[in-house]
Write an enzyme that holds these catalytic residues in place. Sequence first.
Site, PDB file in Angstrom:
ATOM      1  N   TYR A  26       0.869  -1.183   0.000  1.00  0.00           N
ATOM      2  CA  TYR A  26       0.000   0.000   0.000  1.00  0.00           C
ATOM      3  C   TYR A  26       0.900   1.226   0.000  1.00  0.00           C
ATOM      4  O   TYR A  26       2.031   1.185  -0.480  1.00  0.00           O
ATOM      5  CB  TYR A  26      -0.941  -0.091   1.220  1.00  0.00           C
ATOM      6  CG  TYR A  26      -2.136   0.804   1.128  1.00  0.00           C
ATOM      7  CD1 TYR A  26      -2.936   0.831  -0.032  1.00  0.00           C
ATOM      8  CD2 TYR A  26      -2.482   1.634   2.184  1.00  0.00           C
ATOM      9  CE1 TYR A  26      -4.030   1.669  -0.117  1.00  0.00           C
ATOM     10  CE2 TYR A  26      -3.594   2.465   2.098  1.00  0.00           C
ATOM     11  CZ  TYR A  26      -4.359   2.485   0.946  1.00  0.00           C
ATOM     12  OH  TYR A  26      -5.433   3.311   0.868  1.00  0.00           O
ATOM     13  N   ASN A  32     -33.628 -27.914 -19.833  1.00  0.00           N
ATOM     14  CA  ASN A  32     -33.385 -28.387 -18.469  1.00  0.00           C
ATOM     15  C   ASN A  32     -34.492 -27.912 -17.549  1.00  0.00           C
ATOM     16  O   ASN A  32     -34.946 -26.791 -17.704  1.00  0.00           O
ATOM     17  CB  ASN A  32     -32.042 -27.850 -17.956  1.00  0.00           C
ATOM     18  CG  ASN A  32     -30.929 -28.845 -18.175  1.00  0.00           C
ATOM     19  OD1 ASN A  32     -31.162 -30.047 -18.245  1.00  0.00           O
ATOM     20  ND2 ASN A  32     -29.719 -28.323 -18.303  1.00  0.00           N
ATOM     21  N   LYS A  88     -21.443 -19.540  -9.745  1.00  0.00           N
ATOM     22  CA  LYS A  88     -20.688 -19.405 -10.993  1.00  0.00           C
ATOM     23  C   LYS A  88     -19.245 -19.001 -10.688  1.00  0.00           C
ATOM     24  O   LYS A  88     -18.306 -19.512 -11.293  1.00  0.00           O
ATOM     25  CB  LYS A  88     -21.367 -18.345 -11.860  1.00  0.00           C
ATOM     26  CG  LYS A  88     -20.821 -18.256 -13.261  1.00  0.00           C
ATOM     27  CD  LYS A  88     -21.578 -19.165 -14.190  1.00  0.00           C
ATOM     28  CE  LYS A  88     -21.051 -19.053 -15.610  1.00  0.00           C
ATOM     29  NZ  LYS A  88     -21.893 -19.780 -16.537  1.00  0.00           N
TER      30      LYS A  88
END
Lengths: 478, 181
Positions: free
Chosen positions: A68, A327, A123
């Site tokens: 940082y 599906n 996902k």
Amino acid sequence: MAESSAAPVSVGRETRRRSAPPAAERSEQQETDAFGRRSVELSAFYQGKIETVPKVPVRSLRDFALWYTPGVAEVSRRIRASPDLSFDLTGRWNTVAIVTDGSRVLGLGDIGPRAALPVMEGKALLFKFLGGVDAIPIPIQVGSPDRFIATVEAMAPAFGGINLEDIASPKCFGILEELQKRLEIPVWHDDQLGTAAATVAGLLNALELTGRSMRELRTVLLGAGAANLVTARLLITLGHDPHRLALVDQRGILHAEREDMDELMLHNPWKYRLALRTNGAGRTGDLASALVGADVLLAASTPRPDTVRSEHVRSMARDPIVFALANPVPEIWPDVARSAGAAVVATGRSDFPNQVNNSLVFPAVFRGVLDARARSIPDEVVLAAAKELARGAARKGLSAHHLLPTMEEPEVFPEIAAAVADTSVRLGLARRRLSHDEFLERAKAMMARSGRLVRALARARLTPAMPRAPARPRPRPR
Amino acid sequence: MTASNESGAHAMGGAASDGPSVPIHLRPARETDVPALVPLLLRLKRLNEEFDPLLKVRDDADEQARLLLRGNLADPKSIVLAAEGVGPDRDKVVGFVRAVVRERPFYVPEQEGVILDIYLLPLYRRRGVGEYLLREVSAALKAKGAGVVTAEFPAQNEIASRFYLKRGFRPITAIHARSLL
């Protein structure tokens, strides 16, 4: 559920369905319900499926002078002077946004961004586990496609790629097209490109098995949504005669003089343009008339049993190819299609052979474009992925029951990634040009690392073990 | 001035190149064309319906279209041109243009040729046919004494708007509507 128990071919099936669902379907429903309950329990236990984890050592707080301020300022200066350095000096190169407006989630419909989040988290988990890709779920609340586009454009500097997910058709086409035009990173809509790529891969092998060539094929696509419109486009690119290709939707066969053409011109120009190019014979009527003499049926419609019937399959050409991809209930059960003469059958389900599954595609495709730091992802790249997926199955031996690799054949994933990266380099889209072997090794390493990471976290008990499922019926909480 | 009660509109599918050989044969419409023209006229009106709820097509539009076209064919101030296809579409009406010459009591030029409808089946769009139809109907209106040609279409029909702007038209009158029901 075993294939044999899925759909007994029996004359009485129709009548039974009217009174009560057949036993197989009833138990299937029970199984789905059980998964649902367990998923809710585990979601409450883990409270999310992914988290951010540091990837640098932190020996003491003094190290933050490097990670940082003040040290990081120099990194920023370098990137400002040369923006593409953001792919080398930050995690951008491996980070993907999973963006949805929640307008068409799974089979649930327009459930909105909040309710879409668990799906996007899932996902993201697949992205990481299968592809080594850091994916951030970003469901957004937007009122219009224009705002969707502007929002994604605004967040693009943080990402090496964008995965659009579960956006209703036809707005998904305009959003994808516009973002692909505006952004200098690959933009992918899985429901269009992922499904189409997996379908094309399966079809290429089915043609091989039945001794057909793309040029002489007559193909019927049932359903004219996100996946099939792209599948049609890809097939034409691969040399399929557009005149010998017909799309069928709820209104029947799509043709240039259909009553709704002007409406399509205004609201779905993608479908409109295909209507002008396809169905050279000008066939009209329903699915039954479309299928007479056809070699291939690619069904990606709304799940409804018996959409395709055995007499439809019998009316097709010899040794027809039938993909029933709806599906969870395919348009026709595989054994029904096979008894009606289908030489090759594929579905969208993992419990039947030949699953057309976009999880075979997207993790590897993103691995490839990210490793090449690609600027975009044109159809040539999508087709390279499809062809490599097809080759993956062929390497292990093609058969009517092994058309596509399964998720248990992970060795195909790095191969797809390398093919995608190579193609990006060849097309001049890569910011980073490596050899095929280098891309392949890199993909293997990245993908393997995710598995090791997940196992290591579990061993160290940083990821708690899965709690046991409570005994049913559930005790009432006090 | 263009206060027609049957708002026309235009479906030509945007930019058209000025090809020397247009794939149609244009001729004045005849009484026997009416059955073929009615569905095309209705397709156009249904397209207009997409642009504004105040352009909702009536249940008896079919019959109205028939009467209107018959009236136009008998009226010397009206022009209806039928576009026939070529090749397998020979002798098939694939599009049409309908226009009328109106008196302008306050302005010059005193005669205005109003294009009410242009419609082409989708396969004939974007091939220069719309442009050709516009040229031909303008000439026919001029021959009937019109000194200015105008076109009516739904305000939200950007495709039509672009088509005309590109060809030297500009908006001169606006019709704004508010429902009274």
